[in-house]
Design a protein around this motif. Structure first.
Motif, mmCIF file in Angstrom:
data_model
loop_
_atom_site.group_PDB
_atom_site.id
_atom_site.type_symbol
_atom_site.label_atom_id
_atom_site.label_comp_id
_atom_site.label_asym_id
_atom_site.label_seq_id
_atom_site.Cartn_x
_atom_site.Cartn_y
_atom_site.Cartn_z
ATOM 1 N N GLY A 137 0.810 -1.212 0.000
ATOM 2 C CA GLY A 137 0.000 0.000 0.000
ATOM 3 C C GLY A 137 0.841 1.259 0.000
ATOM 4 N N LEU A 138 0.131 2.372 -0.135
ATOM 5 C CA LEU A 138 0.784 3.681 -0.103
ATOM 6 C C LEU A 138 0.877 4.137 1.351
ATOM 7 C CD1 LEU A 138 -1.673 4.947 -2.749
ATOM 8 C CD2 LEU A 138 0.783 4.932 -3.185
ATOM 9 N N VAL A 139 2.016 4.691 1.716
ATOM 10 C CA VAL A 139 2.188 5.146 3.092
ATOM 11 C C VAL A 139 1.700 6.591 3.194
ATOM 12 C CG1 VAL A 139 3.811 5.517 4.971
ATOM 13 C CG2 VAL A 139 4.174 3.639 3.365
ATOM 14 N N LEU A 140 0.680 6.816 4.019
ATOM 15 C CA LEU A 140 0.121 8.160 4.159
ATOM 16 C C LEU A 140 0.648 8.878 5.392
ATOM 17 C CD1 LEU A 140 -3.665 7.576 3.393
ATOM 18 C CD2 LEU A 140 -1.704 7.445 1.886
ATOM 19 N N TYR A 141 1.065 8.097 6.366
ATOM 20 C CA TYR A 141 1.439 8.704 7.643
ATOM 21 C C TYR A 141 2.418 7.799 8.373
ATOM 22 C CZ TYR A 141 0.982 9.996 12.575
ATOM 23 O OH TYR A 141 1.239 10.326 13.872
ATOM 24 N N VAL A 142 3.379 8.417 9.044
ATOM 25 C CA VAL A 142 4.335 7.685 9.871
ATOM 26 C C VAL A 142 4.395 8.395 11.220
ATOM 27 C CG1 VAL A 142 6.720 6.921 10.105
ATOM 28 C CG2 VAL A 142 5.714 7.091 7.838
#
Ligand SMILES: [Zn+2]
Length: 435
Positions: free
Chosen positions: A139-144
């Protein structure tokens, strides 16, 4: 997997080693035992886990390297372990001291270099809390999140990742994985999202929310170069709704879990709200159609427990704390009715949300109400903020049977983004997308 028999339950196999895990030490009845797991893929793309148990482990140390093709002569084929299967396969191979391991000198491009046991994010809940399987996700990483210490020796980090189903899921990465995504990877100003492929993940559920965590058999790859990553980034580049979702998610002022809940809220029309179950939230686009009189907009609450305080013979008493003559604070409670073209629903906005929507603290509303014409002025405030306006309401579904007289508590109220609504409707009617 193509197995060439060579004795009783023994076979010859040619396959590529796609994952070579560290030897796992465990205690069994006071002695230290070892287990070494590997994953092999054959020319047909079938993936089988391969296990070496102590005392055979040391015979094979240093012999296996990821990416190479091996011929294994005389492996045993048995039913796969019930716990922590790395791939969904009924069988597994066991290497013992009589197995002969030969590394092929020439690569065979017909044998895949990777194996994916992917689950769509909107289907992960089906596997929640399974102990017999691990899963892969991309998936796409939106937040860390920042790195957080847990207990004495552990660190963790929460990620929010999204796939093509536009479902956002929390992914908690532990210990050795926390540095895999560092600040350079995530620039939330731009709509750039790193692409993550993670395998060997555990699916957990907490208070109805499904999330992923890393475990002993996990691997994480960031911006891996392959067809899967390319397909995801091409999709993201061309999908306006996905970009919109990411932008909305990154701009919400709420906590990570709330932002995920809001983003994943199930879109419904009011006519089908009564039938909703098993979702965290419903998302309804509706306008306010009836504002109740303002007589009960303020109630007095116990300053300790915030529960409504009743008066016994003129003495405010908190039944919850069992205190008479308790100090009270005013709290807001706004009850209204909303409607869309399919139906209506009675809703309640509790104190914090009501203060936010009215842009006015409860103490001010209380003061206004005490003035001459106060009720009229409070009604004017209500009309100016809510009157016949359309909002996006985030509401938990009914817990018990739907009761049209019951007023359902709203958790969040958002401004409607009509562009997003149109994009979603277009996709919905094209049948491309089910939420
Ligand atoms: Zn109390």
């Amino acid at each position: 997997m193509h197995l060439y028999p060579c004795g009783v339950r023994r076979y010859n196999v040619k396959a590529r080693l796609v994952r070579n895990y560290d030897v796992f030490n465990y205690n069994h009845r006071g002695t230290t035992k070892q287990i070494w797991k590997m994953l092999f893929v054959d020319v047909e793309g079938e993936c089988v886990q391969c296990t070496i148990f102590s005392p055979h482990v040391e015979n094979f140390l240093g012999m296996f390297h990821e990416g190479f093709i091996y011929v294994l002569r005389g492996v045993q084929v048995v039913h796969a372990d019930a716990n922590n299967k790395i791939v969904p396969n009924w069988k597994q191979m066991t290497i013992t001291s009589t197995t002969v391991v030969i590394r092929e000198e020439h690569d065979d491009l017909a044998i895949p270099t990777f194996f994916y046991n992917l689950v769509a994010f909107n289907r992960f809940h089906v596997h929640a809390n399974r102990t017999d399987m691990v899963f892969d996700a991309t998936g796409l990483v939106l937040y860390v999140s920042p790195i957080e210490s847990v207990g004495q020796n552990s660190v963790k980090r929460d990620l929010a990742i999204m796939d093509k189903t536009l479902t956002i899921i929390k992914f908690t990465i532990w210990n050795e994985f926390v540095h895999i995504l560092d600040d350079g990877h995530l620039n939330t100003e731009a709509d750039f999202c790193p692409i993550l492929f993670a395998c060997g993940l555990h699916v957990k559920s907490f208070r109805g929310r499904t999330y992923l965590t890393t475990g002993f058999y996990s691997r994480i790859y960031v911006n891996k170069v392959d067809d899967l990553t390319t397909s995801l980034s091409t999709w993201y580049e061309s999908d306006k709704l996905a970009k919109k979702r990411v932008a909305c998610f990154r701009s919400t002022p709420f906590s990570l879990q709330s932002s995920i809940d809001i983003s994943n809220a199930h879109r419904v029309r009011l006519a089908s709200f009564h039938a909703m179950r098993k979702v965290q939230y419903c998302r309804v686009i509706a306008n306010t159609c009836h504002l109740e009189h303002v007589d009960n907009i303020i109630y007095e609450a116990c300053h300790r427990c915030l529960k409504k305080v009743n008066s016994f013979h003129g003495v405010p008493t908190c039944e919850s704390c069992n205190i008479t003559d308790v100090v009270t604070i005013p709290r807001l409670l706004v009850r209204i009715e909303i409607c869309d073209r399919s139906g209506t629903l009675k809703i309640t906005m509790l104190h914090d949300l009501a203060q936010l929507i009215l842009g006015c603290p409860a103490t001010d509303i209380k003061l206004i109400l005490q003035q001459p014409n106060g009720r009229k002025r409070v009604m004017e405030i209500l009309v100016s903020k809510l009157g016949y306006k359309t909002f996006c309401w985030i509401i938990p579904p009914p817990i018990q049977d739907f009761n049209p007289e019951h007023s359902y508590t709203v958790s969040y109220v958002l401004q409607v983004d009509w562009a997003e609504e149109c994009m979603w409707l277009t996709k919905f009617y094209e049948g491309k997308f089910h939420n």
